[in-house]
Design a protein around this motif. Structure first.
Motif, PDB file in Angstrom:
ATOM      1  N   HIS A   1      55.031 -87.063  42.410  1.00  0.00           N
ATOM      2  CA  HIS A   1      56.317 -87.079  41.719  1.00  0.00           C
ATOM      3  C   HIS A   1      56.218 -87.630  40.296  1.00  0.00           C
ATOM      4  O   HIS A   1      57.227 -87.879  39.654  1.00  0.00           O
ATOM      5  CB  HIS A   1      57.346 -87.901  42.510  1.00  0.00           C
ATOM      6  CG  HIS A   1      57.851 -87.203  43.724  1.00  0.00           C
ATOM      7  ND1 HIS A   1      57.160 -87.181  44.907  1.00  0.00           N
ATOM      8  CD2 HIS A   1      58.972 -86.480  43.934  1.00  0.00           C
ATOM      9  CE1 HIS A   1      57.838 -86.492  45.797  1.00  0.00           C
ATOM     10  NE2 HIS A   1      58.948 -86.050  45.235  1.00  0.00           N
ATOM     11  N   LEU A   2      54.989 -87.844  39.815  1.00  0.00           N
ATOM     12  CA  LEU A   2      54.798 -88.356  38.462  1.00  0.00           C
ATOM     13  C   LEU A   2      53.877 -87.435  37.673  1.00  0.00           C
ATOM     14  O   LEU A   2      52.862 -86.966  38.185  1.00  0.00           O
ATOM     15  CB  LEU A   2      54.177 -89.760  38.496  1.00  0.00           C
ATOM     16  CG  LEU A   2      55.002 -90.872  39.129  1.00  0.00           C
ATOM     17  CD1 LEU A   2      54.199 -92.163  39.164  1.00  0.00           C
ATOM     18  CD2 LEU A   2      56.311 -91.073  38.386  1.00  0.00           C
ATOM     19  N   THR A   3      54.228 -87.203  36.409  1.00  0.00           N
ATOM     20  CA  THR A   3      53.340 -86.443  35.536  1.00  0.00           C
ATOM     21  C   THR A   3      52.205 -87.361  35.088  1.00  0.00           C
ATOM     22  O   THR A   3      52.220 -88.568  35.355  1.00  0.00           O
ATOM     23  CB  THR A   3      54.089 -85.943  34.282  1.00  0.00           C
ATOM     24  OG1 THR A   3      54.453 -87.080  33.486  1.00  0.00           O
ATOM     25  CG2 THR A   3      55.312 -85.128  34.641  1.00  0.00           C
ATOM     26  N   SER A   4      51.245 -86.812  34.371  1.00  0.00           N
ATOM     27  CA  SER A   4      50.133 -87.620  33.856  1.00  0.00           C
ATOM     28  C   SER A   4      50.616 -88.671  32.864  1.00  0.00           C
ATOM     29  O   SER A   4      49.914 -89.632  32.574  1.00  0.00           O
ATOM     30  CB  SER A   4      49.085 -86.719  33.206  1.00  0.00           C
ATOM     31  OG  SER A   4      49.672 -85.975  32.154  1.00  0.00           O
ATOM     32  N   HIS A   5      51.850 -88.501  32.363  1.00  0.00           N
ATOM     33  CA  HIS A   5      52.434 -89.461  31.423  1.00  0.00           C
ATOM     34  C   HIS A   5      53.365 -90.453  32.125  1.00  0.00           C
ATOM     35  O   HIS A   5      54.053 -91.227  31.467  1.00  0.00           O
ATOM     36  CB  HIS A   5      53.211 -88.734  30.321  1.00  0.00           C
ATOM     37  CG  HIS A   5      52.373 -87.759  29.557  1.00  0.00           C
ATOM     38  ND1 HIS A   5      51.338 -88.144  28.733  1.00  0.00           N
ATOM     39  CD2 HIS A   5      52.402 -86.407  29.517  1.00  0.00           C
ATOM     40  CE1 HIS A   5      50.771 -87.073  28.214  1.00  0.00           C
ATOM     41  NE2 HIS A   5      51.397 -86.002  28.673  1.00  0.00           N
ATOM     42  N   GLY A   6      53.425 -90.384  33.458  1.00  0.00           N
ATOM     43  CA  GLY A   6      54.253 -91.312  34.215  1.00  0.00           C
ATOM     44  C   GLY A   6      55.716 -90.931  34.315  1.00  0.00           C
ATOM     45  O   GLY A   6      56.541 -91.736  34.734  1.00  0.00           O
ATOM     46  N   GLU A   7      56.056 -89.700  33.954  1.00  0.00           N
ATOM     47  CA  GLU A   7      57.449 -89.249  34.026  1.00  0.00           C
ATOM     48  C   GLU A   7      57.749 -88.714  35.421  1.00  0.00           C
ATOM     49  O   GLU A   7      56.952 -87.977  35.998  1.00  0.00           O
ATOM     50  CB  GLU A   7      57.691 -88.144  32.992  1.00  0.00           C
ATOM     51  CG  GLU A   7      57.449 -88.602  31.569  1.00  0.00           C
ATOM     52  CD  GLU A   7      57.280 -87.437  30.610  1.00  0.00           C
ATOM     53  OE1 GLU A   7      56.847 -86.346  31.036  1.00  0.00           O
ATOM     54  OE2 GLU A   7      57.575 -87.629  29.423  1.00  0.00           O
ATOM     55  N   ALA A   8      58.911 -89.065  35.955  1.00  0.00           N
ATOM     56  CA  ALA A   8      59.319 -88.594  37.279  1.00  0.00           C
ATOM     57  C   ALA A   8      59.722 -87.124  37.213  1.00  0.00           C
ATOM     58  O   ALA A   8      60.440 -86.712  36.303  1.00  0.00           O
ATOM     59  CB  ALA A   8      60.483 -89.430  37.791  1.00  0.00           C
ATOM     60  N   VAL A   9      59.240 -86.341  38.182  1.00  0.00           N
ATOM     61  CA  VAL A   9      59.575 -84.918  38.270  1.00  0.00           C
ATOM     62  C   VAL A   9      59.747 -84.530  39.733  1.00  0.00           C
ATOM     63  O   VAL A   9      59.195 -85.167  40.631  1.00  0.00           O
ATOM     64  CB  VAL A   9      58.476 -84.017  37.652  1.00  0.00           C
ATOM     65  CG1 VAL A   9      58.364 -84.223  36.159  1.00  0.00           C
ATOM     66  CG2 VAL A   9      57.143 -84.226  38.327  1.00  0.00           C
TER      67      VAL A   9
END
Length: 160
Positions: free
Chosen positions: A6-14
């Motif tokens: 649930h996290l992108t490589s940049h730490g954003e929730a998706v």
């Protein structure tokens, strides 16, 4: 340990993209306990609680909660549940109730959160309906018992 999906490589929730996953039958079973005084358990079982039929109301609340899981927990997919069952078994040895919830779907993502939400809300409903007579109640042991289906296959918690 696998990475968090649930996290992108940049730490954003998706929200996870499940469009490439195979549609399979998936089942999850969760459990919890509501511990209370023996007099409170007897009142709940008698059907004479001030707020009405405690067990039936908790069962319906759990089923409704499973159907609304995606509205309560961010990033959960809305699912076309094919079955939700909530069982509340009185257990004088606690004393209280042992609560189990089963959620089932034919889909591309699991139903663990739906089973956990169902069991949690069923327990909260028991608590709400009986709190006027027993402020010492507690909810314990919320957890997943087993899951079936999907890429990771079947899993069952070992007895403690």
């Amino acid at each position: 340990m696998s990475s968090l999906t649930h996290l992108t490589s940049h730490g954003e929730a998706v929200m996870v993209d499940v469009s490439d996953k195979a549609e399979t039958e998936r089942v999850a079973i969760a459990e919890a306990r509501v511990v209370m005084r023996m007099e409170t358990l007897e009142l709940a079982l008698s059907g004479n609680a001030e707020k009405g039929d405690v067990v039936a109301t908790a069962r319906i609340a759990g089923i409704m909660a499973a159907k609304k899981t995606h509205e309560l927990i961010p990033l959960c997919h809305p699912l076309l549940l094919t079955k939700v069952g909530v069982d509340l078994e009185p257990d004088p040895s606690l004393p209280g109730f042992r609560v189990q919830a089963l959620a089932k779907v034919k889909g591309q993502t699991g139903v663990e959160m739906e089973a956990l939400t169902a069991v949690s809300v069923a327990c909260l409903t028991l608590y709400d309906m009986l709190k006027a007579v027993d402020r010492f109640m507690r909810i314990e042991g919320i957890g997943l018992l087993e899951k079936q289906g999907g890429k990771s296959g079947s899993w069952k918690r070992e007895k403690e």
